[in-house]
Design an enzyme around this catalytic site. Structure first.
Site, PDB file in Angstrom:
ATOM      1  N   GLU A 158      -0.125   1.779  -2.524  1.00  7.40           N
ATOM      2  CA  GLU A 158      -0.189   1.907  -3.938  1.00  7.40           C
ATOM      3  C   GLU A 158      -1.725   2.149  -4.118  1.00  7.40           C
ATOM      4  OE1 GLU A 158       3.096   1.559  -5.117  1.00  7.40           O
ATOM      5  OE2 GLU A 158       2.428   2.233  -7.079  1.00  7.40           O
ATOM      6  N   GLN A 179      -5.371 -20.209  10.152  1.00  6.85           N
ATOM      7  CA  GLN A 179      -6.113 -21.173  10.795  1.00  6.85           C
ATOM      8  C   GLN A 179      -5.897 -22.634  10.653  1.00  6.85           C
ATOM      9  OE1 GLN A 179      -8.296 -19.687  12.396  1.00  6.85           O
ATOM     10  NE2 GLN A 179      -9.552 -21.353  13.013  1.00  6.85           N
ATOM     11  N   ILE A 180      -5.124 -22.987   9.462  1.00  8.56           N
ATOM     12  CA  ILE A 180      -4.875 -24.464   9.315  1.00  8.56           C
ATOM     13  C   ILE A 180      -3.688 -24.811  10.221  1.00  8.56           C
ATOM     14  CG2 ILE A 180      -3.734 -26.039   7.553  1.00  8.56           C
ATOM     15  CD1 ILE A 180      -5.336 -24.563   5.513  1.00  8.56           C
ATOM     16  N   THR A 225      -5.319   2.196  -1.357  1.00 11.74           N
ATOM     17  CA  THR A 225      -6.242   1.307  -0.797  1.00 11.74           C
ATOM     18  C   THR A 225      -7.317   0.442  -1.577  1.00 11.74           C
ATOM     19  OG1 THR A 225      -7.714   3.007  -0.285  1.00 11.74           O
ATOM     20  CG2 THR A 225      -5.844   2.620   1.384  1.00 11.74           C
TER      21      THR A 225
HETATM   22  C1  LIG Z   1       4.828   0.067   4.415  1.00 13.56           C
HETATM   23  C2  LIG Z   1       4.484   1.093   3.515  1.00 13.56           C
HETATM   24  C3  LIG Z   1       5.165   1.736   2.567  1.00 13.56           C
HETATM   25  C4  LIG Z   1       4.946   2.592   1.644  1.00 13.56           C
HETATM   26  N1  LIG Z   1       5.481   3.285   0.733  1.00 13.56           N
HETATM   27  C5  LIG Z   1       5.375   4.336   0.027  1.00 13.56           C
HETATM   28  C6  LIG Z   1       6.041   4.807  -0.909  1.00 13.56           C
HETATM   29  O1  LIG Z   1       7.021   4.075  -1.283  1.00 13.56           O
HETATM   30  N2  LIG Z   1       5.618   6.004  -1.634  1.00 13.56           N
HETATM   31  C7  LIG Z   1       4.281   6.609  -1.332  1.00 13.56           C
HETATM   32  O2  LIG Z   1       4.329   7.621  -2.056  1.00 13.56           O
HETATM   33  N3  LIG Z   1       3.757   6.260  -0.343  1.00 13.56           N
HETATM   34  C8  LIG Z   1       4.105   5.034   0.395  1.00 13.56           C
HETATM   35  N4  LIG Z   1       3.351   4.529   1.310  1.00 13.56           N
HETATM   36  C9  LIG Z   1       2.011   5.230   1.742  1.00 13.56           C
HETATM   37  C10 LIG Z   1       0.733   4.524   1.161  1.00 13.56           C
HETATM   38  O3  LIG Z   1       0.789   4.547  -0.479  1.00 13.56           O
HETATM   39  C11 LIG Z   1      -0.567   5.055   1.695  1.00 13.56           C
HETATM   40  O4  LIG Z   1      -0.460   4.976   2.988  1.00 13.56           O
HETATM   41  C12 LIG Z   1      -1.848   4.646   1.092  1.00 13.56           C
HETATM   42  O5  LIG Z   1      -1.950   5.091  -0.150  1.00 13.56           O
HETATM   43  C13 LIG Z   1      -3.161   5.119   1.771  1.00 13.56           C
HETATM   44  O6  LIG Z   1      -3.114   6.490   1.954  1.00 13.56           O
HETATM   45  P1  LIG Z   1      -3.171   6.938   3.522  1.00 13.56           P
HETATM   46  O7  LIG Z   1      -2.255   6.679   4.421  1.00 13.56           O
HETATM   47  O8  LIG Z   1      -2.968   8.717   3.629  1.00 13.56           O
HETATM   48  O9  LIG Z   1      -4.538   6.814   3.919  1.00 13.56           O
HETATM   49  P2  LIG Z   1      -5.928   7.543   3.748  1.00 13.56           P
HETATM   50  O10 LIG Z   1      -6.272   8.259   2.756  1.00 13.56           O
HETATM   51  O11 LIG Z   1      -6.059   8.565   5.040  1.00 13.56           O
HETATM   52  O12 LIG Z   1      -7.372   6.773   4.041  1.00 13.56           O
HETATM   53  C14 LIG Z   1      -7.704   6.323   5.378  1.00 13.56           C
HETATM   54  C15 LIG Z   1      -8.909   5.418   4.940  1.00 13.56           C
HETATM   55  O13 LIG Z   1      -9.818   6.087   4.336  1.00 13.56           O
HETATM   56  C16 LIG Z   1     -10.193   5.516   3.198  1.00 13.56           C
HETATM   57  N5  LIG Z   1     -10.549   6.568   2.021  1.00 13.56           N
HETATM   58  C17 LIG Z   1      -9.569   7.926   1.843  1.00 13.56           C
HETATM   59  N6  LIG Z   1     -10.159   8.296   0.635  1.00 13.56           N
HETATM   60  C18 LIG Z   1     -11.505   7.679   0.432  1.00 13.56           C
HETATM   61  C19 LIG Z   1     -12.324   8.034  -0.568  1.00 13.56           C
HETATM   62  N7  LIG Z   1     -12.195   8.896  -1.593  1.00 13.56           N
HETATM   63  N8  LIG Z   1     -13.414   6.940  -0.437  1.00 13.56           N
HETATM   64  C20 LIG Z   1     -13.450   6.045   0.288  1.00 13.56           C
HETATM   65  N9  LIG Z   1     -12.360   5.727   1.062  1.00 13.56           N
HETATM   66  C21 LIG Z   1     -11.443   6.707   1.119  1.00 13.56           C
HETATM   67  C22 LIG Z   1      -8.964   4.502   2.811  1.00 13.56           C
HETATM   68  O14 LIG Z   1      -9.408   3.607   1.954  1.00 13.56           O
HETATM   69  C23 LIG Z   1      -8.691   4.277   4.055  1.00 13.56           C
HETATM   70  O15 LIG Z   1      -9.295   3.151   4.426  1.00 13.56           O
HETATM   71  C24 LIG Z   1       3.422   3.472   2.080  1.00 13.56           C
HETATM   72  C25 LIG Z   1       2.701   2.885   3.205  1.00 13.56           C
HETATM   73  C26 LIG Z   1       3.306   2.035   3.767  1.00 13.56           C
HETATM   74  C27 LIG Z   1       2.495   1.400   5.142  1.00 13.56           C
END
Ligand SMILES: Cc1cc2nc3c(=O)[nH]c(=O)nc-3n(C[C@H](O)[C@H](O)[C@H](O)COP(=O)(O)OP(=O)(O)OC[C@H]3O[C@@H](n4cnc5c(N)ncnc54)[C@H](O)[C@@H]3O)c2cc1C
Length: 208
Positions: free
Chosen positions: A190, A163-164, A192
């Site tokens: 790590e 924004q700035i 959400t």
């Molecule tokens: C660039 C990148 C690097 C990564 N590196 C690694 C890695 O090195 N090793 C590894 O293991 N993983 C890795 N990941 C995976 C990452 O850790 C997961 O994407 C993350 O933990 C979220 O899990 P998910 O994608 O399954 O989301 P989901 O679990 O499908 O969640 C979707 C949405 O629902 C919400 N949600 C889910 N469960 C609940 C609940 N019980 N209560 C409330 N809300 C909920 C979540 O907060 C989110 O908003 C990586 C991801 C990215 C994008």
């Protein structure tokens, strides 16, 4: 990690083991300097020596590793947020509008003040969690608090940095456009932000 019977166990796998496939690198919004690729494990056979921490120790190992990882991601986000703040301070002195540097406008000053204040608070929270972990004291709650606060504060700082910079904040010529994209994933990986809040609430309720 794999299920062994009804429990989760952790294994150390050599990347050259038959059946281990590294998938194509993903197209990412940010963090493009490092590749992210999924792994596929297909009928992988392992020696017993590949088991870490014994049968069924997987979940404990994962949770312990997560505490450290969350502190690290909090620190990573703060680094990006601080880079965004530094770029914003520089730009606020350089850019003139209505005949004066935008740093003279209170609206800009307040953004800078909020960015610095929140980043300092985030730094203290990350240091608290890191200090507990370095001493071997359980820090799951403090690590989750530090991660959710630091990543969201850094995201807000990067957003304000865009924004700035006005229109220049949205194009690739200035670094804040990249910082904004890079910091976004820190609220996802790590664990959400939602999961961090769940961890904190669970700890609070268990103590009450
Ligand atoms: C660039 C990148 C690097 C990564 N590196 C690694 C890695 O090195 N090793 C590894 O293991 N993983 C890795 N990941 C995976 C990452 O850790 C997961 O994407 C993350 O933990 C979220 O899990 P998910 O994608 O399954 O989301 P989901 O679990 O499908 O969640 C979707 C949405 O629902 C919400 N949600 C889910 N469960 C609940 C609940 N019980 N209560 C409330 N809300 C909920 C979540 O907060 C989110 O908003 C990586 C991801 C990215 C994008």
């Amino acid at each position: 990690m794999a299920k062994t019977g009804d429990k989760a166990s952790a294994f150390l796998i050599d990347g050259k083991t038959p059946g281990v496939h590294v998938n194509r690198p993903e197209e990412k919004m940010g963090l493009r300097a490092s590749n992210t690729a999924g792994l596929t494990l297909e009928d992988v056979r392992l020696p017993k020596s590949a088991l870490i921490g014994g049968h069924g120790a997987g979940l404990k190992i994962a949770f312990t590793a997560l505490d450290g990882g969350r502190i690290g991601v909090g620190a990573q986000a703060i680094g990006i947020g601080r880079a965004a703040l530094a770029a914003s301070l520089k730009y606020a002195h350089e850019r003139t509008a209505f005949g004066k540097p935008i740093a003279d406008f209170q609206a800009i000053q307040w953004k800078l003040a909020d960015m610095a204040t929140e980043l300092d608070a985030a730094t203290l929270m990350v240091l608290r969690a890191a200090s507990l972990r370095a001493k071997g004291v359980p820090c799951t709650r403090e690590a989750a608090m530090a991660k959710v606060f630091a990543t969201e504060a850094s995201y807000r700082a990067c957003n304000q940095a865009v924004q700035i910079h006005g229109g220049y904040g949205y194009i690739g010529e200035f670094p804040v456009e990249r910082h904004f994209r890079d910091v976004r994933v820190s609220m996802i990986y790590e664990g959400t932000s939602e999961i961090q809040r769940m961890v904190v609430a669970r700890a609070l309720l268990a103590m009450s």
